[in-house]
Every structure is written in structure tokens, then in C-alpha cells.
Write a protein that holds these residues in place. Structure first.
Motif, PDB file in Angstrom:
ATOM      1  N   ASP A 100     -10.167  -7.565  -0.342  1.00  4.27           N
ATOM      2  CA  ASP A 100     -10.428  -7.230   1.060  1.00  4.27           C
ATOM      3  C   ASP A 100     -10.810  -8.492   1.845  1.00  4.27           C
ATOM      4  O   ASP A 100     -10.312  -8.742   2.930  1.00  4.27           O
ATOM      5  N   LYS A 101     -11.696  -9.306   1.242  1.00  6.23           N
ATOM      6  CA  LYS A 101     -12.110 -10.549   1.911  1.00  6.23           C
ATOM      7  C   LYS A 101     -10.921 -11.498   2.070  1.00  6.23           C
ATOM      8  O   LYS A 101     -10.755 -12.132   3.109  1.00  6.23           O
TER       9      LYS A 101
ATOM     10  N   TYR B 188      -3.631  -4.510  -3.095  1.00  6.47           N
ATOM     11  CA  TYR B 188      -3.168  -5.876  -2.822  1.00  6.47           C
ATOM     12  C   TYR B 188      -2.438  -6.449  -4.029  1.00  6.47           C
ATOM     13  O   TYR B 188      -2.882  -6.271  -5.160  1.00  6.47           O
TER      14      TYR B 188
ATOM     15  N   VAL C 206     -11.477  -5.051  -5.590  1.00  7.05           N
ATOM     16  CA  VAL C 206     -11.205  -4.565  -4.240  1.00  7.05           C
ATOM     17  C   VAL C 206     -12.011  -5.362  -3.217  1.00  7.05           C
ATOM     18  O   VAL C 206     -11.497  -5.760  -2.164  1.00  7.05           O
TER      19      VAL C 206
ATOM     20  N   GLN D 206       0.823  -1.216   0.000  1.00  4.68           N
ATOM     21  CA  GLN D 206       0.000   0.000   0.000  1.00  4.68           C
ATOM     22  C   GLN D 206       0.855   1.264   0.000  1.00  4.68           C
ATOM     23  O   GLN D 206       0.544   2.228  -0.685  1.00  4.68           O
TER      24      GLN D 206
ATOM     25  N   TYR E 286     -10.210   2.552   1.300  1.00 11.40           N
ATOM     26  CA  TYR E 286      -9.742   2.086  -0.018  1.00 11.40           C
ATOM     27  C   TYR E 286      -9.736   3.215  -1.034  1.00 11.40           C
ATOM     28  O   TYR E 286     -10.565   4.127  -0.975  1.00 11.40           O
TER      29      TYR E 286
ATOM     30  N   TYR F  93     -16.517   1.345   0.692  1.00 17.91           N
ATOM     31  CA  TYR F  93     -15.107   0.947   0.695  1.00 17.91           C
ATOM     32  C   TYR F  93     -14.187   2.161   0.788  1.00 17.91           C
ATOM     33  O   TYR F  93     -13.111   2.071   1.360  1.00 17.91           O
TER      34      TYR F  93
ATOM     35  N   LEU G  45      -8.721 -10.605   4.822  1.00 19.32           N
ATOM     36  CA  LEU G  45      -9.299 -10.915   6.135  1.00 19.32           C
ATOM     37  C   LEU G  45      -9.267 -12.411   6.429  1.00 19.32           C
ATOM     38  O   LEU G  45      -9.788 -12.862   7.439  1.00 19.32           O
TER      39      LEU G  45
ATOM     40  N   MET H 172     -13.852   2.956   4.261  1.00 21.28           N
ATOM     41  CA  MET H 172     -12.953   2.012   4.931  1.00 21.28           C
ATOM     42  C   MET H 172     -11.490   2.324   4.618  1.00 21.28           C
ATOM     43  O   MET H 172     -10.587   1.662   5.150  1.00 21.28           O
TER      44      MET H 172
END
Lengths: 304, 228
Positions: free
Chosen positions: A218-219, A175, A214, A103, A201, A196, A222, A199
Motif C-alpha cells: 500500500d505504501k 499488488y 499488504v 486487482q 483490502y 485495511y 502511494l 480501506m
């Protein structure tokens, strides 16, 4: 209307590389009737080194030379050691040794004027351009790219503008190695995009398909498996879609609740292939094939 | 027998040749290397036998009246779209919307069919030896759909008329579709039809028709009422 395709060669843990670039080029060329606005591919598994491959497009720099210097300086300033670089017009490809947070690197690059990141990944790269598969192959010499798996897209734009950045595949900022190609339209795109963004993003385009990448990344971050992330997508994304996702280790697809967008898949001992139309599969596999047409609300994943 | 190599012809050239041959009384036309291409043998209006030696793409044998088409392989979406008459046999599996809006003739699928099989059918018979996807028989208006394998969700949703026969598992019936009693004569007629395609098993079919609860043809819109 758009066309999507994907291919994965199995049992390639030994490092043997398959003609992913050539396969995707033929499949996309055979689906030119599904969209000729733009064409793009993700080729994955070219190398298994720990280097990060950064692919960016310098929007305002016609020859790219100036941008390449700036990008390299920026990467070095953020703790990445540049090991190799190449350029096709205003497309830049830089291979770096970098151990930090992707990032941080992505934010630093995207803050540069007129610079769009097409992909950052250890093993996968996005190459996309306006025009047809033939144009993309001529300009970027796709045919020579080998790897383990990949996805491709021909676009007939419906919801957002036609330019290089709004072409597929979309990389899941920030990512590494998650990219998506999508045929369809999301109707809850703006709502989810705001969510998002809240959050934290960042989105590089106004294309609804970028959200899918995205969402999935994200999932995955996690701790979800690819299959779980795709099932989550079925429950959250509204609209029509058949989309394919490429990750470091494999491929997957998800199909909406109306089965509105086509997909056929095939499997042999050596390979998994899928495309919007059988004509694309047949452009690579000349003999008659057994193909499966996935139905509504269906998800499938494969690993290399 | 006339052989045409699809690999050497554009789709338009191939279709013009097929139509010309059929119009001039050719009895058997064989198409080699179809390679799953779209729009093959569209709008052929004279009786003849057309065989595709391999898979075809979308809209194959659509808008057709008269020929007997055999596809040795798979077909894409909308096989036999708006078929008027004649028969189509696909030995493999076919995509979504097979037989959509067909008005007559017969389509036989040896493998599975995708979603929306027989959508808005207006006549004729659609037979699938394997399974069909969801929303099959949606808004059908006439004709028969015969499915030997499993059926997806929403079978016969909003159908007006016509009959669906299904032998295996039905995921769910669609809006306004109901089961009806099947007669011995109907079963025998289906078995005879299937036997023509080499299916000897005497499946116990269930019959699905419209409950016609969605019929509101006599109801006037509010605006119309005020005008009267």
C-alpha cells in the motif's frame, strides 16, 4: 520461532540468472530446527518478460486438473490471454498476457470456491507447502529455479493454523511482485487488519504476516520507496518481528524495537545474503564470512 | 593435539567425544569445520584447550567449567551461556546475549556483540573489543562487563550489582544505571586485562553501576501487610 532467509545477486542487469532456488533450499534446510510446519520461497527475476505469472492453490481439488480449466477460463473471461500453464498436484501456475488492473484479475480468481492466490507477479513467484525444505524441493523441484533474488521461510506456527495458505511468503493482495516472510508476532494485527479492510483490502488468511505485505505494498503504491515503507512499518507495526520483503527490484528487511528476532547479513562483491542464523549462510558460503547482526529498529534495502 | 572433524559427526557425537577427551586428560582439542552449528562444546567440565577452526552457532561453550575455548570466527546467540569457569575467546563477532547468566570465568570477543550482552550476569568478566547492542548488562547481578567500542541504548538497565566499563559512545543508560567515579587502580586493572588479549591502547573507561533506586526488597505487598 521461525526462520527467514534472503539472497540477492548483484550486477545481474545483463540477464544472467543465479541459482536462487538451490540457495534458498539449502538455507532453509539448514534451519529446519527453527520450524518444520511449512516451508516457502519467493523466487524473483526468473524472467523479464511482460507476462504476469499467476500461482494459485486449489484447496478442494485433489488432482487440480479440473481447477486448472476453470482458472484458465476465468482468466480469459477477464481479459487475460493464457500463454502457458503447468500443474504440480493442486498447485497451478499460469502465465498470461494481461495489460489491465491486477486487482480485477485477483478478485475474479479469489471469488472462485476453494481457490487461494499464492502470488501474482511479473517477475516473482511464491512456492510454499507444508513440511520441510526437502519436501518442497522434492515436490516442486526448487533447485532448478534461477533468478536474481528471493526470500524463504521455515515456519513453526504460533498464532494461526498450519496449512498451505497460512505458510509464508505472503503475497500483498492485489499488488504484483510484493511478498514478505516474517519471524515474530504482531500484537496490533486485528486492529490494523480492520483498518485495511475498511480501506478496501482483502485478506486471504488469518495470518498476521499477510498484513505486513499488504501494509508495505500500500505504501509503495502511494509512491514511497521501499526504505520509506519499511520505516513506516517500524512506526506502525507493534509486536516482535524480523521480516524480509522481496519486490520486483530488490530486497529489504526490518527489525523490531526489541531486536527480539535474530538476523545476520553478509555482503560480497557479487551477492547479498541474510538469514536468521549464520548456519544458513554457511550452507551456501562454505568459507568463513564477515557477517553483520542488525540491531533494533533497523531497516535496510538492496536493489538488483 | 586431537583433531575432530565436525563435518563427519552429529552434534551429540562431537560433544560426547570432546567431553570424553577432556575427562581423560587431553590437553588440546581442535574442531574442524564447525560451519556455524549450534550447541558445540556444551557442558565440558574438565580443563583443556578447545579450538574451533571456524564460526560456531548458538550456545557454544555454554554450561562450561574449566576449558579454554578459542573460536577462530564468529559465534551466534548466547555464547558462553551460564559459563561457570574457564575462558572463551571469539576472534570474530558474536550474536545477542553473549555471556548471559554467566557465573564465572572470562569471555573475550574480538569483534562486535549483539543486543543484551551480559544479560543477567552473575559473575566473571565479559570483554568486548568492538561494540555491544542495546540492553547490554540488563539485570546484571555481579561481575564485570568491559566494552571498548560503542554501546547501544539502555546500558545496565535494572542492574542490581556488578560494574560496566565503557570506553566509547554510550547511546543511553538504562533505568537505574548511573555513572560512578573510576579509580586509577580499576583503570590499570582493566588495561592489564586487555593487554592479555593483545589490546595495548589505554582507553579512558567510564564506569557504570546501579543507583539501587529500584531496590524494594523490604517493601511488603499489600496483601502481606494485611496478613501481618
Amino acid at each position: 520461532m521461525c526462520g527467514v532467509c534472503g539472497i540477492l545477486y548483484k550486477n545481474r542487469g545483463d540477464g544472467a540468472r543465479a541459482p536462487i532456488g538451490a540457495d534458498l533450499t539449502s538455507m532453509l534446510a539448514s534451519m529446519v530446527h527453527r520450524g518444520a510446519d511449512s516451508t516457502g520461497v519467493t523466487v524473483a527475476g526468473q524472467s523479464r518478460q511482460s507476462d504476469l505469472i499467476v500461482r494459485v492453490w486449489a484447496e478442494d481439488d485433489a488432482d487440480g486438473q479440473q481447477a486448472l480449466g476453470k482458472v484458465e477460463a476465468n482468466l480469459e473471461a477477464n481479459g487475460a490471454r493464457v500463454k502457458a500453464r503447468s500443474r504440480v498436484g493442486d498447485y497451478l501456475r499460469v502465465s498470461v498476457d494481461y495489460q489491465g488492473d491486477v486487482q480485477k484479475l485477483a478478485d475474479a480468481l479469489v471469488d472462485m470456491d476453494g481457490l487461494v492466490i499464492h502470488s501474482i507477479g511479473e517477475c516473482s513467484e511464491v512456492i510454499k507447502d507444508v513440511g520441510t525444505a526437502g519436501d518442497l524441493d522434492t515436490r516442486h523441484n526448487l533447485g532448478r529455479l534461477r533468478g536474481t533474488h528471493g526470500i524463504g521461510h521455515v515456519r513453526l506456527a504460533t498464532e494461526s493454523r498450519v496449512d498451505i495458505s497460512h505458510s509464508h511468503p505472503f503475497w500483498a493482495y492485489p499488488y504484483s511482485d510484493v511478498t514478505v516472510v516474517h519471524n515474530g508476532q504482531l500484537t496490533n494485527y486485528h486492529k490494523l487488519k480492520r483498518k485495511y479492510e475498511d480501506m478496501g483490502y482483502r485478506f486471504q488468511t488469518e495470518n498476521d504476516s499477510e498484513l505486513i505485505a499488504v501494509f508495505l505494498a500500500d505504501k509503495l503504491a502511494l509512491g514511497a520507496t521501499l526504505s520509506e515503507a519499511l520505516h513506516d512499518a517500524l512506526g506502525t507495526l507493534d509486536g516482535t518481528f524480523t521480516f524480509l520483503v522481496s519486490t520486483r527490484d530488490g530486497l529489504g528487511y526490518a527489525k523490531d524495537q526489541w531486536s527480539a528476532k535474530p538476523l545476520v547479513t553478509m555482503e560480497t562483491d557479487d551477492v547479498i545474503a541474510m538469514a536468521s542464523e549464520e548456519v544458513a549462510l554457511r550452507s551456501v558460503f562454505r568459507e568463513e564470512i564477515e557477517r553483520v547482526e542488525p540491531q533494533e529498529n533497523e531497516v535496510m534495502t538492496w536493489s538488483i | 593435539m586431537v583433531d575432530l572433524d565436525a563435518g563427519t559427526l552429529t552434534t551429540r557425537e562431537l560433544n560426547l567425544k570432546i567431553k570424553a577427551l577432556a575427562a581423560n586428560g587431553a590437553e588440546e582439542i581442535r574442531v574442524l569445520n564447525p560451519q556455524a552449528r549450534h550447541n558445540l562444546a556444551v557442558s565440558v567440565l574438565a580443563p583443556c584447550d578447545i579450538t574451533f577452526e571456524g564460526s560456531v552457532g548458538y550456545f557454544c561453550a555454554s554450561l562450561m567449567d574449566g576449558p579454554r575455548v578459542t573460536i577462530r570466527g564468529n559465534a551466534g546467540w548466547a555464547l558462553g551461556d551460564n559459563l561457570m569457569g574457564g575462558t572463551i575467546v571469539a576472534t570474530g563477532s558474536v550474536g545477542a546475549a553473549v555471556g548471559s547468566t554467566m557465573r564465572g570465568g572470562e569471555i573475550f570477543v574480538g569483534g562486535n556483540a549483539g543486543a543484551r550482552a551480559g544479560i543477567s550476569m552473575k559473575g566473571g568478566t565479559l570483554i568486548v573489543a568492538g561494540s555491544v547492542g542495546f540492553m547490554s548488562g540488563f539485570m546484571m547481578q555481579k561481575g564485570r562487563i568491559i566494552v571498548c567500542g560503542d554501546v547501544g541504548d539502555g546500558l545496565g538497565d535494572s542492574m542490581y550489582e556488578g560494574t560496566i566499563y565503557a570506553a566509547a559512545n554510550i547511546e543511553s543508560l538504562g533505568n537505574d544505571a548511573i555513572f560512578d567515579r573510576i579509580s586509577e587502580e580499576e583503570l590499570i586493572s582493566i588495561w592489564e586485562t586487555l593487554e592479555g588479549y593483545g589490546i595495548k591502547e589505554q582507553y579512558q573507561f567510564r564506569k557504570i553501576v546501579s543507583a539501587k533506586k529500584l531496590y524494594h526488597f523490604d517493601a511488603l505487598e499489600r496483601l502481606e501487610k494485611t496478613v501481618i
